[in-house]
Design a protein around this motif. Structure first.
Motif, PDB file in Angstrom:
ATOM      1  N   VAL A  78       0.231  52.955 -52.600  1.00 25.06           N
ATOM      2  CA  VAL A  78       0.801  54.034 -53.406  1.00 25.06           C
ATOM      3  C   VAL A  78       0.243  55.337 -52.858  1.00 25.06           C
ATOM      4  N   ILE A  79       1.137  56.265 -52.542  1.00 27.39           N
ATOM      5  CA  ILE A  79       0.692  57.531 -51.969  1.00 27.39           C
ATOM      6  C   ILE A  79       1.421  58.683 -52.653  1.00 27.39           C
ATOM      7  N   HIS A  80       0.647  59.672 -53.102  1.00 25.96           N
ATOM      8  CA  HIS A  80       1.209  60.855 -53.746  1.00 25.96           C
ATOM      9  C   HIS A  80       0.147  61.944 -53.833  1.00 25.96           C
ATOM     10  N   SER A  81       0.542  63.130 -54.227  1.00 29.24           N
ATOM     11  CA  SER A  81      -0.347  64.292 -54.241  1.00 29.24           C
ATOM     12  C   SER A  81      -1.413  64.225 -55.334  1.00 29.24           C
ATOM     13  N   GLY A  82      -1.294  63.295 -56.269  1.00 26.33           N
ATOM     14  CA  GLY A  82      -2.293  63.164 -57.326  1.00 26.33           C
ATOM     15  C   GLY A  82      -3.537  62.425 -56.886  1.00 26.33           C
ATOM     16  N   LEU A  83      -3.504  61.848 -55.695  1.00 31.11           N
ATOM     17  CA  LEU A  83      -4.684  61.164 -55.165  1.00 31.11           C
ATOM     18  C   LEU A  83      -5.667  62.193 -54.620  1.00 31.11           C
ATOM     19  N   THR A  84      -6.926  61.823 -54.567  1.00 29.15           N
ATOM     20  CA  THR A  84      -7.907  62.702 -53.939  1.00 29.15           C
ATOM     21  C   THR A  84      -7.618  62.721 -52.431  1.00 29.15           C
ATOM     22  N   PRO A  85      -8.104  63.741 -51.719  1.00 32.44           N
ATOM     23  CA  PRO A  85      -7.881  63.769 -50.264  1.00 32.44           C
ATOM     24  C   PRO A  85      -8.373  62.486 -49.577  1.00 32.44           C
ATOM     25  N   LYS A  86      -9.503  61.959 -50.013  1.00 34.06           N
ATOM     26  CA  LYS A  86     -10.037  60.734 -49.406  1.00 34.06           C
ATOM     27  C   LYS A  86      -9.125  59.537 -49.699  1.00 34.06           C
ATOM     28  N   GLN A  87      -8.642  59.435 -50.946  1.00 33.53           N
ATOM     29  CA  GLN A  87      -7.726  58.349 -51.298  1.00 33.53           C
ATOM     30  C   GLN A  87      -6.441  58.433 -50.479  1.00 33.53           C
ATOM     31  N   ARG A  88      -5.914  59.650 -50.314  1.00 35.70           N
ATOM     32  CA  ARG A  88      -4.698  59.828 -49.515  1.00 35.70           C
ATOM     33  C   ARG A  88      -4.944  59.428 -48.061  1.00 35.70           C
ATOM     34  N   GLU A  89      -6.098  59.807 -47.535  1.00 34.27           N
ATOM     35  CA  GLU A  89      -6.430  59.445 -46.152  1.00 34.27           C
ATOM     36  C   GLU A  89      -6.500  57.927 -45.989  1.00 34.27           C
ATOM     37  N   ILE A  90      -7.136  57.270 -46.933  1.00 31.96           N
ATOM     38  CA  ILE A  90      -7.250  55.803 -46.868  1.00 31.96           C
ATOM     39  C   ILE A  90      -5.867  55.155 -46.899  1.00 31.96           C
ATOM     40  N   GLU A  91      -5.022  55.594 -47.829  1.00 31.38           N
ATOM     41  CA  GLU A  91      -3.684  55.010 -47.940  1.00 31.38           C
ATOM     42  C   GLU A  91      -2.840  55.324 -46.711  1.00 31.38           C
ATOM     43  N   ASN A  93      -3.873  55.853 -43.687  1.00 31.74           N
ATOM     44  CA  ASN A  93      -4.363  55.018 -42.588  1.00 31.74           C
ATOM     45  C   ASN A  93      -3.913  53.562 -42.744  1.00 31.74           C
ATOM     46  N   ARG A  94      -3.905  53.054 -43.968  1.00 36.83           N
ATOM     47  CA  ARG A  94      -3.409  51.686 -44.209  1.00 36.83           C
ATOM     48  C   ARG A  94      -1.941  51.576 -43.790  1.00 36.83           C
ATOM     49  N   ILE A  95      -1.159  52.603 -44.122  1.00 33.27           N
ATOM     50  CA  ILE A  95       0.262  52.606 -43.756  1.00 33.27           C
ATOM     51  C   ILE A  95       0.410  52.727 -42.237  1.00 33.27           C
ATOM     52  N   TYR A  96      -0.309  53.674 -41.644  1.00 36.50           N
ATOM     53  CA  TYR A  96      -0.242  53.909 -40.199  1.00 36.50           C
ATOM     54  C   TYR A  96      -0.643  52.662 -39.414  1.00 36.50           C
ATOM     55  N   ASN A  97      -1.663  51.952 -39.893  1.00 37.47           N
ATOM     56  CA  ASN A  97      -2.156  50.753 -39.220  1.00 37.47           C
ATOM     57  C   ASN A  97      -1.359  49.501 -39.573  1.00 37.47           C
ATOM     58  N   GLN A  98      -0.249  49.689 -40.285  1.00 35.95           N
ATOM     59  CA  GLN A  98       0.646  48.581 -40.650  1.00 35.95           C
ATOM     60  C   GLN A  98      -0.076  47.488 -41.453  1.00 35.95           C
ATOM     61  N   GLU A  99      -0.965  47.897 -42.339  1.00 34.10           N
ATOM     62  CA  GLU A  99      -1.707  46.962 -43.185  1.00 34.10           C
ATOM     63  C   GLU A  99      -0.989  46.712 -44.508  1.00 34.10           C
ATOM     64  N   VAL A 100       0.103  47.402 -44.759  1.00 27.86           N
ATOM     65  CA  VAL A 100       0.835  47.247 -46.015  1.00 27.86           C
ATOM     66  C   VAL A 100       2.280  46.853 -45.728  1.00 27.86           C
ATOM     67  N   GLU A 101       2.902  46.253 -46.726  1.00 25.67           N
ATOM     68  CA  GLU A 101       4.305  45.855 -46.594  1.00 25.67           C
ATOM     69  C   GLU A 101       5.222  46.705 -47.463  1.00 25.67           C
ATOM     70  N   ILE A 102       4.643  47.313 -48.508  1.00 21.86           N
ATOM     71  CA  ILE A 102       5.429  48.133 -49.431  1.00 21.86           C
ATOM     72  C   ILE A 102       4.702  49.450 -49.658  1.00 21.86           C
ATOM     73  N   VAL A 103       5.433  50.554 -49.532  1.00 27.46           N
ATOM     74  CA  VAL A 103       4.894  51.875 -49.849  1.00 27.46           C
ATOM     75  C   VAL A 103       5.675  52.410 -51.042  1.00 27.46           C
ATOM     76  N   ILE A 104       4.944  52.849 -52.065  1.00 24.94           N
ATOM     77  CA  ILE A 104       5.553  53.424 -53.264  1.00 24.94           C
ATOM     78  C   ILE A 104       5.072  54.857 -53.392  1.00 24.94           C
ATOM     79  N   GLY A 105       6.003  55.762 -53.685  1.00 21.41           N
ATOM     80  CA  GLY A 105       5.608  57.150 -53.868  1.00 21.41           C
ATOM     81  C   GLY A 105       6.785  58.051 -54.194  1.00 21.41           C
ATOM     82  N   PRO A 106       6.493  59.317 -54.468  1.00 20.51           N
ATOM     83  CA  PRO A 106       7.556  60.295 -54.734  1.00 20.51           C
ATOM     84  C   PRO A 106       8.213  60.728 -53.424  1.00 20.51           C
ATOM     85  N   ARG A 107       9.011  61.806 -53.458  1.00 25.26           N
ATOM     86  CA  ARG A 107       9.838  62.199 -52.305  1.00 25.26           C
ATOM     87  C   ARG A 107       9.054  62.336 -51.006  1.00 25.26           C
TER      88      ARG A 107
END
Length: 190
Positions: A78-91, A93-107
């Motif tokens: 789950v990625i959105h602007s309500g996450l802390t900068p560190k949380q956004r970075e972690i998510e 990187n997980r997406i970039y490294n293809q560690e997830v199968e589903i991404v949920i978020g706003p526009r």
């Protein structure tokens, strides 16, 4: 209940039998759209492809996250602007490294570096939140259509009250209209 289950199964089959197509699921509130999303997502993941699930606003993400995480576990990001900068970075990187199968978020999640996409979903597609009003201006629908063409994947617009443009495109057969006019529960429509 059995009729509804059969109806959902038929809609799912129609979507899964067409590659690189766009669909409008015009379903009343509580008609089972989310269940359709999850079942199609499962089928797409079984094909070793990824799913991008877009919501009009951050407030809707906890509920959707809960449902998807219950079914798909840690393969959901789950990625959105309500996450802390560190949380956004972690998510990110997980997406970039293809560690997830589903991404949920706003526009803004439409721009995540998710590869090998098999399905893009715009839930509540009629919502004006899918339009970025300040620079850089864009409509999520346009970017989703571009990504659909690029990845040759399915694109689902879901809404109880579809936007005029999407509904018109469905009437012109530019996308497939699927209708759910009954609730999954026994609750009556308002």
């Amino acid at each position: 209940f059995l009729q509804l289950k059969l109806r959902l199964h038929n809609l799912i089959d129609k979507i899964l039998n067409k590659d690189n197509q766009a669909f409008l699921i015009h379903g009343v509130t509580s008609s089972g759209k989310t269940e359709i999303y999850m079942q199609i997502a499962k089928s797409i993941i079984d094909q070793n492809k990824k799913v991008l699930m877009l919501l009009p606003e951050i407030a809707l993400t906890p509920q959707m996250r809960k449902g998807f995480k219950a079914r798909f576990g840690n393969k959901v990001s789950v990625i959105h602007s309500g996450l802390t900068p560190k949380q956004r970075e972690i998510e990110w990187n997980r997406i970039y490294n293809q560690e997830v199968e589903i991404v949920i978020g706003p526009r803004s999640a439409i721009f995540t570096p998710l590869e090998n996409i098999g399905l893009i979903i715009l839930d509540e597609e009629h919502d004006n939140s899918y339009k970025q009003e300040n620079a850089p201006r864009y409509t999520t629908h346009s970017i989703a259509e571009y990504r659909r063409d690029y990845f040759q994947c399915r694109l689902i617009y879901g809404s109880a009250t579809p936007g005029l443009e999407i509904y018109y495109n469905a009437s012109q057969k530019k996308l497939t209209l699927l209708t759910l006019n009954k609730r999954a529960t026994k609750n009556k429509l308002p």
